[in-house]
Scaffold this motif. Structure first.
Motif, short mmCIF file in Angstrom:
data_model
loop_
_atom_site.label_atom_id
_atom_site.label_comp_id
_atom_site.label_asym_id
_atom_site.label_seq_id
_atom_site.Cartn_x
_atom_site.Cartn_y
_atom_site.Cartn_z
N PHE A 89 28.21 15.98 2.22
CA PHE A 89 27.70 16.83 1.17
C PHE A 89 26.98 16.78 -0.34
O PHE A 89 25.83 17.15 -0.72
N ASN A 90 28.25 15.37 -0.69
CA ASN A 90 27.71 15.52 -2.32
C ASN A 90 26.78 15.00 -1.95
O ASN A 90 26.07 15.05 -3.03
N GLU B 245 23.26 16.59 -2.32
CA GLU B 245 23.21 17.76 -3.46
C GLU B 245 22.63 16.86 -4.47
O GLU B 245 22.07 16.82 -5.13
N LEU C 286 19.23 14.63 -4.29
CA LEU C 286 18.29 16.68 -4.68
C LEU C 286 18.18 17.31 -6.03
O LEU C 286 17.47 17.31 -6.34
N ASP C 287 19.22 17.13 -6.42
CA ASP C 287 19.48 17.55 -8.09
C ASP C 287 18.32 16.15 -8.36
O ASP C 287 18.22 16.44 -9.26
N PHE D 283 16.02 21.76 -6.55
CA PHE D 283 16.56 22.77 -6.90
C PHE D 283 15.67 23.70 -8.18
O PHE D 283 16.34 24.87 -8.21
N LYS E 38 20.03 28.44 -4.90
CA LYS E 38 20.44 27.34 -4.75
C LYS E 38 21.84 26.92 -4.47
O LYS E 38 22.47 26.88 -2.95
N LEU F 38 23.35 25.77 -0.55
CA LEU F 38 23.69 24.98 -0.80
C LEU F 38 24.48 25.79 0.61
O LEU F 38 25.32 24.36 1.28
N ARG F 39 25.24 26.34 0.88
CA ARG F 39 26.07 26.76 1.75
C ARG F 39 25.54 26.91 2.84
O ARG F 39 26.52 26.68 3.59
N ARG G 274 26.27 23.31 4.52
CA ARG G 274 27.07 23.42 5.05
C ARG G 274 27.40 23.82 5.97
O ARG G 274 27.86 23.24 7.33
N ILE H 48 15.53 19.84 3.11
CA ILE H 48 16.24 18.05 2.67
C ILE H 48 15.76 17.83 2.13
O ILE H 48 15.72 16.22 2.02
#
Lengths: 251, 251
Positions: A189-190, A193, A196-197, A202, A209, A213-214, A217, B236
């Motif tokens: 996930f990290n 994320e 993407l950042d 985002f 955002k 993300l939720r 996950r 994604i």
């Protein structure tokens, strides 16, 4: 006989009253569960009221492990359940205590450590904490009177665990691969994320955002990723993050 | 729908603490049972502590009927169960809460009123009172830690009553979203494959490319993707394929 290492952990998230922690310990031991984990208990730890209420189940409290976040408390687990009475606006598997107990027995038989999250007395688990789980456990209750306390919720889940001891004949057979643990999932996930950042993905949708993300996950949680799946996704992410050949040439 | 008249009565025999009577009322209402009978409560009746503990289940207490003997309390019943943790030196049918619940449903369906006796907190039911019952209910418990309180005993029996209403309760519930179709899945694969190709990802591992792609397809197939998951993955992929901010500046 199931050893303690193979049994599911009962994880109390931000419990408020020592009495309820003690009642949970009793309920666990009544049904042969001994591994308690506690995340940020409101009144600190150890807690005298918990010990008084636990009575002879104080051995469960003595061995309880304290954590400062749910993520840490579940890092070594292969499958996580979240008990919740309220419907949540997310796509998740939902199981009854009985259905979950049967799954827990299968996991235990396969040597896959699992855990069950129980939220604080006043408001249960936050959506963020529910998101960390693979499956929601909801106790079927009279819809007109559906409040049960923490000790009772632990009692019912532990009761079904104990009941299901002989129901392991119908196990789900997996191949020899192992399930990814929550730490491996968190790394994936990290990474997604972060990538993407780093690409400004985002920025035009910053307000959404956290929800995006939720949901992401939740989606990955639901898939029951194996360790090999994590490696496959890490490969895909790595590949997609390479510059396109044309762009590389421009450098 | 089972009417109140057809439901089993919960009969508390010489209960000692008002709190436990209140907890029993809550546990009953949690699982749709509303008929409480009380035989000789130690602290008289009504009991303020019972009301305080019952919270919104006070309607159960308001309708509770008081008796001066177990014989009177069970006079109208067709079948009586006695809950007891200790083995008794008498020949009786013994049922688990689950087994008893199934019998209770059959009795209820046949219009045969039944009741379940729960003894006092300190010592349970006397042998004389157990003798009045047709069947003993024993909760399967860890033999090394088998004390549960009155409220918990009522909770487990009432829980099994509620569970037995519908044995289809163990289902996996998703929300109303639909599964992705194979065309949507193929589009996602093809896009990922195309983007990886455009980045030269497979070049150093060209011999393994077919196996990697097959494993990837297998993996996505296994997830049971919803239509919303496809959109999430498309997002994604789109995001990861953007140039990194630093690289963009270089152009």
């Amino acid at each position: 006989m199931t050893t303690a290492e193979q049994m599911p952990a009962i994880i109390l998230v931000e419990p408020q009253m020592g009495e309820n922690i003690g009642a949970a310990a009793r309920a666990m031991l009544n049904f042969g569960l001994t591994e308690m984990r506690i995340v940020n208990p409101r009144d600190g730890w150890p807690n005298e009221r918990a010990v008084a209420m636990a009575s002879r189940a104080d051995e469960v409290l003595d061995n309880a492990r304290l954590f400062s976040s749910v993520e840490e408390a579940i890092a070594d687990l292969k499958k996580v359940y979240a008990t919740t009475a309220r419907p949540r606006d997310m796509i998740k598997h939902v199981a009854t205590p009985k259905g979950a107990a049967q799954e827990l027995r299968s996991l235990s038989a396969a040597g896959e450590k699992a855990g069950i999250l129980f939220g604080k007395e006043s408001w249960g688990l936050s959506s963020e904490h529910v998101t960390l789980a693979d499956t929601i456990i909801t106790v079927p209750l009279n819809p007109d009177f559906s409040s049960i306390n923490l000790g009772q919720a632990v009692l019912l889940v532990a009761y079904e665990w104990f009941q299901s001891e002989d129901d392991t004949a119908d196990m789900v057979i997996r191949n020899s691969e192992r399930l990814a643990n929550k730490e491996e999932l968190a790394h994936l996930f990290n990474r997604i994320e972060g990538e993407l950042d780093a690409r400004g993905y985002f920025e035009p949708i910053m307000a959404r955002k956290p929800v995006i993300l939720r949901n992401m996950r939740n989606m990955f949680q639901r898939f029951g990723l194996m360790e090999s799946d994590i490696r496959a996704f890490q490969g895909i992410v790595k590949g997609l993050c390479l510059p396109r050949r044309g762009e590389q040439d421009k450098d």
